[in-house]
Write an enzyme that holds these catalytic residues in place. Structure first.
Site, PDB file in Angstrom:
ATOM      1  N   PRO A 152       0.814  -1.223   0.000  1.00 48.43           N
ATOM      2  CA  PRO A 152       0.000   0.000   0.000  1.00 48.43           C
ATOM      3  C   PRO A 152       0.847   1.273   0.000  1.00 48.43           C
ATOM      4  CG  PRO A 152      -0.706  -1.513   1.748  1.00 48.43           C
ATOM      5  CD  PRO A 152       0.575  -2.048   1.192  1.00 48.43           C
TER       6      PRO A 152
ATOM      7  N   GLU B  34       0.272  -7.639   8.323  1.00 47.20           N
ATOM      8  CA  GLU B  34       0.308  -6.174   8.405  1.00 47.20           C
ATOM      9  C   GLU B  34       1.373  -5.573   7.495  1.00 47.20           C
ATOM     10  OE1 GLU B  34      -1.837  -3.919  10.083  1.00 47.20           O
ATOM     11  OE2 GLU B  34      -2.865  -5.839   9.876  1.00 47.20           O
TER      12      GLU B  34
ATOM     13  N   ARG C   5      -0.239  -7.677 -21.543  1.00 48.10           N
ATOM     14  CA  ARG C   5      -0.905  -7.246 -22.781  1.00 48.10           C
ATOM     15  C   ARG C   5      -0.140  -6.155 -23.509  1.00 48.10           C
ATOM     16  NH1 ARG C   5      -4.531  -3.712 -22.846  1.00 48.10           N
ATOM     17  NH2 ARG C   5      -6.138  -5.017 -23.748  1.00 48.10           N
TER      18      ARG C   5
ATOM     19  N   ASP D 127      -5.580   1.508 -27.197  1.00 48.98           N
ATOM     20  CA  ASP D 127      -6.413   1.352 -26.016  1.00 48.98           C
ATOM     21  C   ASP D 127      -6.667   2.674 -25.305  1.00 48.98           C
ATOM     22  OD1 ASP D 127      -6.687  -1.294 -26.361  1.00 48.98           O
ATOM     23  OD2 ASP D 127      -5.614  -1.910 -24.560  1.00 48.98           O
TER      24      ASP D 127
HETATM   25  C1  9D3 Z   1      -5.451  -3.483   8.240  1.00 46.51           C
HETATM   26  C2  9D3 Z   1      -4.047  -3.108   7.935  1.00 46.51           C
HETATM   27  N1  9D3 Z   1      -3.904  -1.845   7.252  1.00 46.51           N
HETATM   28  C3  9D3 Z   1      -4.176  -0.694   8.058  1.00 46.51           C
HETATM   29  C4  9D3 Z   1      -5.238   0.113   7.364  1.00 46.51           C
HETATM   30  C5  9D3 Z   1      -2.573  -1.763   6.674  1.00 46.51           C
HETATM   31  C6  9D3 Z   1      -2.483  -2.716   5.561  1.00 46.51           C
HETATM   32  C7  9D3 Z   1      -1.559  -3.751   5.580  1.00 46.51           C
HETATM   33  C8  9D3 Z   1      -1.513  -4.644   4.535  1.00 46.51           C
HETATM   34  C9  9D3 Z   1      -3.343  -2.595   4.476  1.00 46.51           C
HETATM   35  C10 9D3 Z   1      -3.291  -3.518   3.432  1.00 46.51           C
HETATM   36  C11 9D3 Z   1      -2.377  -4.542   3.476  1.00 46.51           C
HETATM   37  C12 9D3 Z   1      -2.332  -5.519   2.369  1.00 46.51           C
HETATM   38  N2  9D3 Z   1      -2.297  -4.848   1.064  1.00 46.51           N
HETATM   39  C13 9D3 Z   1      -1.364  -5.097   0.173  1.00 46.51           C
HETATM   40  O1  9D3 Z   1      -0.499  -5.897   0.412  1.00 46.51           O
HETATM   41  C14 9D3 Z   1      -1.355  -4.352  -1.074  1.00 46.51           C
HETATM   42  C15 9D3 Z   1      -2.236  -3.352  -1.591  1.00 46.51           C
HETATM   43  C16 9D3 Z   1      -3.416  -2.738  -1.065  1.00 46.51           C
HETATM   44  O2  9D3 Z   1      -3.907  -3.032   0.045  1.00 46.51           O
HETATM   45  N3  9D3 Z   1      -4.022  -1.774  -1.818  1.00 46.51           N
HETATM   46  C17 9D3 Z   1      -3.579  -1.410  -3.047  1.00 46.51           C
HETATM   47  N4  9D3 Z   1      -2.495  -1.936  -3.572  1.00 46.51           N
HETATM   48  C18 9D3 Z   1      -1.840  -2.914  -2.844  1.00 46.51           C
HETATM   49  S1  9D3 Z   1      -0.458  -3.662  -3.331  1.00 46.51           S
HETATM   50  C19 9D3 Z   1      -0.349  -4.596  -1.974  1.00 46.51           C
END
Ligand code: 9D3
Length: 252
Positions: free
Chosen positions: A88, A115, A153, A168
């Protein structure tokens, strides 16, 4: 291009390898793709990949040792590949970012779970962090699907002869025009007559107009990336006049 995915759920990728564009690209040798199980690189008897966070708190953290061993094995198997952590915190995937990835000899996609990943692993062995947007997933795997689809793609030959990624949506900064197929009347709705006319110049013009209208209505932010062309500016002015006439004829 060589694609390796590091995950604790390698079976989540089986349906991706066995359907659609990705399957065809693998069959044609345009890409090679495999998911490697991080658990297989955990040295202990129970193949543990997570642990409790230093400092306390809820949730678990991915241990660095199994991931480090998995990444080193993947790098040996895919020389020259870029190692990307789906997280994230990453920069958000765009069509331009997908095009950059598509030009690489290989990508190693590391899927986090829990996490997050021990931060020392990231500084040591990750080249780049990638997110697919501002919403919460349960792990990196669905994000890796999206990256693999968007990148595959764009590799020459993957789409076959009938289509080209260059035409596209997004690559030219506009949404695509509306599409119609048979029947000519569906539940009372007809098809724009020009599309049945066989007049290809008029059809092309209608499609550019439809693309402009859809972009204006649904994604006006795309005009930041590519300002209106002269033809588009003319259409916008003609709509402006029609709107002004409509608003001017309102009862007081
Ligand atoms: C509940 C934990 N979160 C606090 C709000 C932190 C968190 C940790 C791990 C939120 C998401 C994740 C898992 N997400 C991913 O590994 C992830 C992801 C995403 O959640 N949103 C957009 N792109 C991606 S790329 C990897």
């Amino acid at each position: 291009m060589q694609i390796l995915v590091l995950t604790i759920f390698p079976a989540m990728f089986d349906p991706l390898w066995s359907h659609g564009i990705v399957r065809r690209a693998i069959e044609q040798g345009i890409i090679s793709a495999a998911a490697m199980d991080i658990r297989g690189f955990a040295p202990d008897r129970h193949h543990v990949t997570d642990d409790r966070p230093y400092g306390g708190g809820s949730g678990m953290v991915m241990k660095p040792e199994p991931l480090a061993a998995a990444i080193r094995a993947a790098r040996q198997a895919a020389p020259g590949a870029r190692t990307l952590l789906l997280s994230p915190q990453g920069r958000i995937l765009t069509q331009a970012a997908a095009a950059e990835l598509a030009a690489l000899p290989g990508i190693i996609l590391v899927c986090g779970r829990y996490e997050g990943v021990d931060d020392r692993l990231c500084t040591e062995l990750i080249d780049d962090e990638l997110s697919i947007g501002d919403y919460v997933l349960s792990g990196g795997e669905p994000a890796a699907w999206v990256v693999i689809d968007a990148v595959t793609r764009l590799i020459p030959g993957a789409l076959g002869s009938e289509a080209s990624a260059a035409s596209d949506s997004f690559s030219d900064g506009r949404l695509e025009h509306a599409h119609f197929t048979r029947p000519p009347v569906f539940e009372g709705q007809g098809v724009p007559a020009v599309l049945l006319s066989g007049h290809h110049r008029n059809i092309d013009r209608w499609r550019r107009e439809s693309a402009l209208l859809r972009t204006l209505a649904h994604r006006p932010d795309l005009f930041q990336g590519r300002p209106p062309t002269e033809e588009e500016a003319q259409l916008l002015r003609s709509w402006q006049e029609k709107l002004a006439a409509l608003l001017g004829s309102r009862p007081q």
